[in-house]
Scaffold this active site. Structure first.
Site, PDB file in Angstrom:
ATOM      1  N   HIS A   1      45.230  34.680  70.802  1.00 18.43           N
ATOM      2  CA  HIS A   1      46.273  34.831  69.874  1.00 18.43           C
ATOM      3  C   HIS A   1      46.848  36.282  70.290  1.00 18.43           C
ATOM      4  CE1 HIS A   1      44.551  32.603  66.416  1.00 18.43           C
ATOM      5  NE2 HIS A   1      45.743  32.228  66.317  1.00 18.43           N
TER       6      HIS A   1
ATOM      7  N   GLU B   1      39.645  34.122  70.838  1.00 16.43           N
ATOM      8  CA  GLU B   1      38.875  33.170  69.840  1.00 16.43           C
ATOM      9  C   GLU B   1      37.570  32.568  70.485  1.00 16.43           C
ATOM     10  OE1 GLU B   1      39.296  33.540  66.957  1.00 16.43           O
ATOM     11  OE2 GLU B   1      41.453  34.205  66.732  1.00 16.43           O
TER      12      GLU B   1
ATOM     13  N   CYS C   1      46.781  26.516  65.298  1.00 16.75           N
ATOM     14  CA  CYS C   1      46.333  27.281  66.581  1.00 16.75           C
ATOM     15  C   CYS C   1      44.811  26.637  66.442  1.00 16.75           C
ATOM     16  CB  CYS C   1      46.102  28.619  66.443  1.00 16.75           C
ATOM     17  SG  CYS C   1      47.808  29.187  66.294  1.00 16.75           S
TER      18      CYS C   1
END
Length: 143
Positions: free
Chosen positions: A92, A11, A73
């Protein structure tokens, strides 16, 4: 862990607004916002796109994302990016399976972390990190 993922996802940024769901303990950010008056998006100083392109582990797909969703998250990632001045990472991972046993996932994560550290060694990031990081002194007994 993302139970629906088929790849490891790196991310790039955390978002400040849009949190509607409560976490496992029932916590829900006030008005769906991580940090009132905070920037809408905070981007990691580590180029996750570069890392995802450079990582190669046979049998493991590594993807790049600019949207971690709006759950615990991303909430945690946004606050980590804020408090760490952009020095944070969110990875993730898919659940363990026949095609992704713990040994392979561990190897892939090791390669990903090594690539992230290489990214941080780039001169412009190294200089930024030296200027913006704080010295952490371990508590007595935690050496």
């Amino acid at each position: 862990m993302d139970a629906t993922a088929k790849a490891i996802v790196l991310e790039q940024c955390g978002k400040n607004r849009g949190y509607r769901d409560a976490d496992i303990r029932g916590f829900r950010p006030d008005r769906g916002v991580c940090l009132p008056h905070g920037p809408e998006v905070i981007t990691s100083r580590v180029s996750m796109k570069t890392v995802s392109r450079r990582v190669a582990v046979e049998g493991v797909e590594v993807a790049f994302s600019r949207d971690a969703g709006r759950y615990v998250c991303d909430y945690t990632y946004y606050l980590s990016l804020h408090h760490g001045n952009g020095c944070a990472a969110l990875v993730h991972v898919p659940p363990l399976s026949r095609w992704l046993p713990a040994s392979l996932l561990g190897k892939a994560l090791q390669v990903i972390i090594q690539e992230m550290l290489e990214e941080m060694r780039k001169p412009e990031l190294k200089a930024w990190f030296a200027e913006n990081s704080t010295l952490v002194i371990p508590a007595k007994g935690n050496l």
